[in-house]
Write an enzyme that holds these catalytic residues in place. Structure first.
Site, PDB file in Angstrom:
ATOM      1  N   SER A   1       0.798  -1.233   0.000  1.00  0.00           N
ATOM      2  CA  SER A   1       0.000   0.000   0.000  1.00  0.00           C
ATOM      3  C   SER A   1       0.825   1.275   0.000  1.00  0.00           C
ATOM      4  O   SER A   1       0.307   2.345  -0.333  1.00  0.00           O
ATOM      5  CB  SER A   1      -0.946   0.013   1.202  1.00  0.00           C
ATOM      6  OG  SER A   1      -0.232  -0.161   2.415  1.00  0.00           O
TER       7      SER A   1
ATOM      8  N   ASP B   1      -3.577   7.787   7.968  1.00  0.00           N
ATOM      9  CA  ASP B   1      -4.458   6.902   8.717  1.00  0.00           C
ATOM     10  C   ASP B   1      -3.607   6.018   9.629  1.00  0.00           C
ATOM     11  O   ASP B   1      -2.431   6.300   9.845  1.00  0.00           O
ATOM     12  CB  ASP B   1      -5.389   6.100   7.802  1.00  0.00           C
ATOM     13  CG  ASP B   1      -4.659   5.088   6.910  1.00  0.00           C
ATOM     14  OD1 ASP B   1      -3.481   4.764   7.189  1.00  0.00           O
ATOM     15  OD2 ASP B   1      -5.264   4.617   5.928  1.00  0.00           O
TER      16      ASP B   1
ATOM     17  N   HIS C   1      -0.698   4.458   7.273  1.00  0.00           N
ATOM     18  CA  HIS C   1      -0.137   5.112   6.088  1.00  0.00           C
ATOM     19  C   HIS C   1       0.145   6.590   6.339  1.00  0.00           C
ATOM     20  O   HIS C   1      -0.353   7.177   7.296  1.00  0.00           O
ATOM     21  CB  HIS C   1      -1.094   4.947   4.907  1.00  0.00           C
ATOM     22  CG  HIS C   1      -1.487   3.517   4.671  1.00  0.00           C
ATOM     23  ND1 HIS C   1      -2.673   2.981   5.151  1.00  0.00           N
ATOM     24  CD2 HIS C   1      -0.832   2.515   4.047  1.00  0.00           C
ATOM     25  CE1 HIS C   1      -2.743   1.706   4.810  1.00  0.00           C
ATOM     26  NE2 HIS C   1      -1.643   1.392   4.148  1.00  0.00           N
TER      27      HIS C   1
END
Length: 377
Positions: A47, A338, A341
């Site tokens: 990610s 978040d 991340h």
């Protein structure tokens, strides 16, 4: 009436034929407009690098970011990137004078002369990591082989291999292999000691590197792992931890980083023409977490979007199992977007170091920076 229908059918097929001819012409024109020794950019991993591949697979919202407020600040709409804006490869592409590199699974006709992004949020080097919900590293390599075959068909074997040898291949992998056992209550770590488990992850990564090398790839860039136990989402896992870092997962990341450095040093000695850049995300992110104001941030440990202590619950956007979330007013003041991340501003700072950082600083990047990799032929 029949004649009218025939006329429309004829007109339709004529337009299709003209469109196809036009598109082939544009493709040839684009191909001819490329610099003779252009440098493609191929992206693998998780990610940190995923530009939206998980938008197009059957998965959980835990592994997707195609809903508000993701994409809030730069794109003004969610793209599938796990941030408020751009990611590291978006900035690297900009500095290399390339367009945004698209996800491999993005629907529609496209070409691969400039590279493509294979990364998938939640992916690991191990096939078992979040299996069934992500595109694991082995599958990403298989997609790369498809692109290699496409280039060989378009350019011929010799030119395709030369193109791959000029390309830069960027990797971020391992985070999910070490975090997933604690996030899913898996017992896999009961079956292996830490060194053996890390060896399995590094072994799979080695296989992928060797696969790319055999197809002509010579230039590689890697991002090591942060102190995983100190990110907001991992701090809150162990009850009674009082907000301190989750040391068990941090130790795995530390072992991984040592093994990765050793692997790359060995490959450079063993594989002719192998060149690499290794970015120390671990040290650079820790500095921003511990001294946020030094880097222009207000908050280094609590995320901008989420809920719970440190906003460590991955609830940003309200589309995941936990619906409640809070969103900060100024993401650019936060290191973390978040629970797992980073914000666009953080990613830009890290990309700047990866691109042009001094290779004499062991806490930055080396033995090459990415700018040097793009310029070496």
């Amino acid at each position: 009436m029949a004649r009218l229908s025939s006329f429309f059918i004829f007109s339709f097929f004529l337009q299709v034929a003209l469109f196809a001819t036009c598109c082939r012409g544009e493709l040839k024109e684009q191909q001819h407009q490329l610099p003779k020794k252009h440098v493609p950019f191929f992206i693998f991993g998780d990610s940190i690098l995923d530009a939206g591949n998980n938008n197009y697979i059957n998965t959980s919202t835990l592994d997707q970011a195609n809903f508000w407020p993701y994409g809030l600040t730069f794109f003004n709409y969610p793209t599938g990137r796990f941030s408020d804006g751009r990611l590291i490869p978006d900035f690297i592409a900009k500095y290399a004078k390339l367009p945004l590199i698209p996800p491999f699974l993005q629907p529609g006709f496209r070409q691969y002369y400039l590279g493509v992004n294979f990364a998938s949020a939640g992916a690991g080097a191990l096939v078992e990591t979040f299996q069934g919900f992500v595109i694991d590293l082995k599958t990403q390599l298989r997609y790369y082989y498809k692109v290699d075959s496409w280039l060989r068909h378009k350019l011929g074997n010799d030119e395709a291999k030369a193109t791959m040898s000029r390309a830069v291949h960027l990797f971020s992998i391992g985070t999910n292999d070490y975090a997933s056992p604690f996030l899913t209550n898996s017992t896999i770590l009961n079956n292996y000691n830490k060194s053996t488990y890390v060896g399995m992850v590094i072994g799979n990564l080695t296989t992928v590197i060797n696969g790319i090398y055999k197809r002509g790839g010579r230039k590689f860039a890697f991002i090591n792992l942060p102190d995983l136990g100190c990110v907001p989402g991992m701090r809150i896992i162990k009850s009674g931890n009082n907000g301190s870092c989750f040391e068990e997962v941090t130790r795995l990341a530390s072992l991984h980083n040592k093994a990765l450095s050793k692997l790359l040093y060995g490959l450079e000695k063993r594989l002719k023409g192998f060149k690499y850049s290794l970015f120390d995300l671990n040290s650079n992110l820790r500095q921003r977490m511990e001294h946020p104001s030094k880097y222009g941030f207000k908050e280094g440990e609590t995320a901008c979007c989420g809920t719970g202590e440190y906003r460590g619950v991955l609830s940003c956007g309200g589309k995941r199992p936990v619906k409640e979330f809070k969103l900060c007013k100024h993401p650019q003041k936060y290191v973390f977007w978040d629970s797992l991340h980073l914000t666009e501003r953080t990613y830009k700072q890290l990309a700047d170091q990866m691109w042009g950082g001094t290779t004499s600083d062991s806490h930055d990047v080396g033995p090459y920076n990415i700018k040097q990799l793009f310029r070496i032929h």
